[in-house]
Design a protein around this motif. Structure first.
Motif, short mmCIF file in Angstrom:
data_model
loop_
_atom_site.label_atom_id
_atom_site.label_comp_id
_atom_site.label_asym_id
_atom_site.label_seq_id
_atom_site.Cartn_x
_atom_site.Cartn_y
_atom_site.Cartn_z
N MET A 1 0.91 -1.07 -0.03
CA MET A 1 0.05 0.07 -0.04
C MET A 1 0.84 0.99 -0.05
O MET A 1 1.86 1.33 0.63
CB MET A 1 -0.73 -0.05 1.29
N LYS A 2 0.51 2.19 -0.81
CA LYS A 2 1.22 3.46 -0.88
C LYS A 2 0.65 4.59 -0.04
O LYS A 2 -0.77 4.57 -0.17
CB LYS A 2 1.34 4.23 -2.15
N VAL A 213 -4.93 7.02 4.80
CA VAL A 213 -4.27 6.87 3.53
C VAL A 213 -3.43 8.08 3.19
O VAL A 213 -2.56 8.00 2.08
CB VAL A 213 -5.21 6.47 2.25
N GLN A 214 -3.51 9.03 4.02
CA GLN A 214 -2.75 10.15 3.65
C GLN A 214 -2.55 10.94 5.00
O GLN A 214 -3.05 10.95 5.81
CB GLN A 214 -3.56 11.40 3.04
N ALA A 237 9.57 5.90 9.41
CA ALA A 237 8.81 4.87 10.15
C ALA A 237 8.02 3.75 9.44
O ALA A 237 7.87 2.71 9.42
CB ALA A 237 8.15 5.25 11.40
N LEU A 238 7.21 4.59 8.52
CA LEU A 238 6.20 3.58 7.57
C LEU A 238 7.04 2.86 6.83
O LEU A 238 6.64 1.59 6.46
CB LEU A 238 5.35 4.84 6.93
N LYS A 245 4.84 2.25 1.51
CA LYS A 245 5.20 2.90 0.27
C LYS A 245 4.92 4.37 0.42
O LYS A 245 3.75 4.50 0.65
CB LYS A 245 5.26 2.14 -0.94
N THR A 246 5.64 5.17 0.02
CA THR A 246 5.37 6.54 -0.20
C THR A 246 6.22 7.21 -1.46
O THR A 246 7.26 6.29 -2.01
CB THR A 246 5.86 7.55 1.06
#
Length: 491
Positions: A1-2, A213-214, A237-238, A245-246
C-alpha cells in the motif's frame, strides 16, 4: 500500500511562534518539497495577507508536480482568496468538538454542519479539490464526525481529515478511531497530528494502520506549540518499520531539513531522530567497536539512506579504537606512541567537561605531531561599515594559496557580522561550496568589553566541522571561526 504525504510546513509549520517566511523563502522550500516527492504542498492560507497570497502564487506558477493547496475556513471569502491564487485544492477546516462549537463558534452542531456543506459546495463550484477537515476531531463525537464526512461527500468533498489538534491521541486510540471512520466513510481519510504529548509520529503511524491513506506532516516537526508530526520520522517509520511505500525520496530528507531550519531560523536539535547531527553519532568506545565490526550493531538504518552521515565523536567515553577509526576517516597516519598521546589529551579535555570539536582535535594532533595544518585560504583584509543610517556592508580580501590568487568581495547583511560572513562566503564561492549551518554566540564575563565566544558549524558536502573562537570583537571572532572552519574543510 502507498501512503500519500501532505506537507504543511508552509502553513501549519509557519505558525511556529517567531517564524515568518518571505514569498521567495516559501518558493525555495516548495521547490525542495517537490523534489523530495511529497504529494501535496499546503502552501499557506491565502486569506492571511497580501504577502501570503504572493507566496502561494509564486508556487502555483512554478509548475510543480505536487498538488498545491491552501488552508481555508468554511467561508466564501477564504475560498475566493484561494481561487485567486490558482491553487489545486483547499484544506477546508471546520471545528467539530463541543468546546470549539460552544465557545469559539457559539453555534450548534446543525449550524456548523450547514456552514461546512455550503462551503464545500462553493469550493467545488469553483473547480477545487476539497479536503474536508475536522478541527479538534479527537475531542469530538465520533458519530458527528461520520455524519459530517458523509454529508460532505454528498456535496462533492474529495477527501476528509481527522485532526488531533491538541495532541491528545494515543497510538491505540488512534488506530481504533481511524478504523471506525474508514469503515463508515467512503472517502480517503487523512491524519493530522500535533505533538503536545510527544506522540505525533506514533499516532500518525497508528492512524495508517487503522485505515488512513494520507498523512499531514511538517519538516523537522515544526508547528504551533510542540509542533506537528515530523515528515522525516513518519516517512522513515512507515517505510522501514511498517513496510508501507511513499513517493518521498528519503535520501533528500537531511538536505530539506537543513533548508527549512536555515530559512525558519530554527536549529535542528542534535538528538532529533533521522536528521539530527547526533542521530548517527557515536562516542562510547563499546559502540564504536561494534560499528567497526558491523555498522548494524548500533545503527538500525544506514545514515546515507536518509541523506545523513555517520559521525565519530571523541570525548571521555571514547576508546582508542574510536580515535584510530576517526583518524583513519580523516586520512591522518600516526604511530602507536602518537596515538596514545593524542588519546590522553582527549581524555583530559573530556574530564574537564569540554566538548572536543574537530578544530580541537586537529589542534591536539598538530601539537603531538609538531606540524601545522596548511592554511589554504588566508584573510588579508576585512572592512566592515555599519550604522543607524546605512545598511551594514563588508569587504574582504583573501589569498587562496591553492592557485595563488587574490579573492576580493563585498556583501551586505542584516548586521555587521552577517555582512562580514556573507562577504567571506561570497569570496570563496568559486573555490569551495561551504555552507554555514549553525552560528552561536556567548559572552564570557560581563561588560561591554566582555570576551565573546563564537561557535560555528560549517558543511562542505557531507563533511561537517565545528569551530569556536573567542575575541573581544564579535566580528573578528566570527570571521576567524568561519575562516578556520573553511580551512579545516579544505584540508
Amino acid at each position: 500500500m502507498k501512503v500519500r504525504i501532505f506537507d504543511t510546513t508552509l502553513r501549519d509549520g509557519e505558525q511556529t511562534p517567531g517564524v515568518s517566511l518571505t514569498p521567495s523563502d516559501k518558493l525555495e522550500i516548495a521547490k525542495k518539497l517537490d523534489e523530495l516527492g511529497v504529494d501535496v504542498i499546503e502552501a499557506g492560507s491565502a486569506i492571511t495577507s497580501k504577502g501570503e497570497r504572493e507566496g502561494i502564487k509564486l508556487i502555483t506558477k512554478e509548475g510543480l508536480n505536487a498538488e498545491i493547496c491552501s488552508f481555508v475556513r468554511a467561508l466564501p471569502i477564504d475560498i475566493d482568496a484561494a481561487v485567486e491564487c490558482d491553487v489545486d485544492s483547499v484544506h477546508l477546516v471546520v471545528p467539530t468538538s463541543p468546546i470549539h462549537i460552544k465557545y469559539k463558534l457559539r453555534k450548534t452542531e446543525d449550524e456548523v454542519l450547514e456552514t461546512a456543506l455550503k462551503a464545500v459546495e462553493y469550493a467545488k463550484d469553483h473547480g477545487l479539490i476539497v479536503e474536508l477537515s475536522a478541527e479538534d476531531a479527537t475531542r469530538s463525537d465520533v458519530d458527528f464526525l461520520i455524519k459530517l464526512f458523509n454529508e460532505g461527500k454528498k456535496v462533492g468533498a474529495d477527501r476528509v481529515c481527522v485532526c488531533d489538534t491538541v495532541g491528545i491521541l494515543t497510538p491505540q486510540r488512534s488506530q481504533e478511531l481511524f478504523k471506525k471512520i474508514s469503515e463508515n466513510v467512503d472517502l480517503p481519510v487523512s491524519v493530522h497530528c500535533h505533538n503536545d504529548f510527544g506522540m505525533a509520529t506514533a499516532n500518525t503511524c497508528s492512524a495508517v494502520l487503522g485505515g488512513a491513506v494520507q498523512c499531514h506532516v511538517t519538516i523537522n516537526g515544526v508547528g504551533e506549540r510542540a509542533g506537528n508530526a515530523s515528515l522525516e520520522e513518519v516517512v522513515s517509520a512507515l517505510t522501514i518499520l511498517y513496510n508501507y511505500k511513499t513517493n518521498v525520496k528519503m535520501e533528500k530528507l537531511y538536505e530539506v531539513s537543513r533548508l527549512v531550519s536555515r530559512l525558519m531560523k530554527l536549529p535542528v536539535p542534535p538528538n532529533k531522530a533521522i536528521v539530527g547531527d547526533n542521530a548517527f553519532a557515536h562516542e562510547a568506545g563499546i559502540h564504536v567497536d561494534g560499528l567497526i565490526k558491523n555498522t548494524e550493531t548500533y545503527e538500525p538504518i544506514k545514515p546515507e539512506m536518509v541523506g545523513n552521515r555517520r559521525r565519530i565523536i571523541l570525548g571521555k567515553h571514547s576508546g582508542r579504537k574510536a580515535l584510530k577509526y576517526k583518524l583513519d576517516l580523516m586520512g591522518i597516519d600516526v604511530n602507536e606512541d602518537q596515538l596514545n598521546k593524542i588519546y590522553e589529551k582527549i581524555k583530559e579535555f573530556g574530564d574537564l567537561g569540554k566538548y572536543i570539536s574537530d578544530a580541537d582535535l586537529l589542534a591536539i594532533i598538530r601539537e603531538v605531531l609538531g606540524k601545522e595544518i596548511e592554511e589554504k585560504i588566508k584573510l588579508d583584509e576585512l572592512t566592515v561599515v555599519s550604522g543607524n543610517k546605512i545598511t551594514p556592508i563588508a569587504s574582504v580580501k583573501l589569498h587562496y594559496k591553492g592557485e595563488d590568487i587574490t579573492l576580493i568581495e563585498t556583501a551586505y547583511g542584516v548586521g555587521p557580522v552577517d555582512a562580514a560572513i556573507n562577504a567571506v562566503r561570497k569570496a570563496i564561492s568559486g573555490v569551495a561550496d561551504v555552507k554555514l549551518e549553525e552560528y552561536r554566540v556567548e559572552a564570557i564575563g560581563g561588560g561591554t568589553d566582555a570576551l565573546i565566544e563564537v561557535r560555528v558549524k560549517l558543511r562542505k558536502g557531507m563533511d561537517i566541522v565545528e569551530v569556536k573562537k573567542a575575541d573581544a570583537d564579535i566580528i573578528r571572532a566570527s570571521v576567524d571561526a568561519v575562516m578556520e572552519g573553511i580551512n579545516l574543510l579544505l584540508s
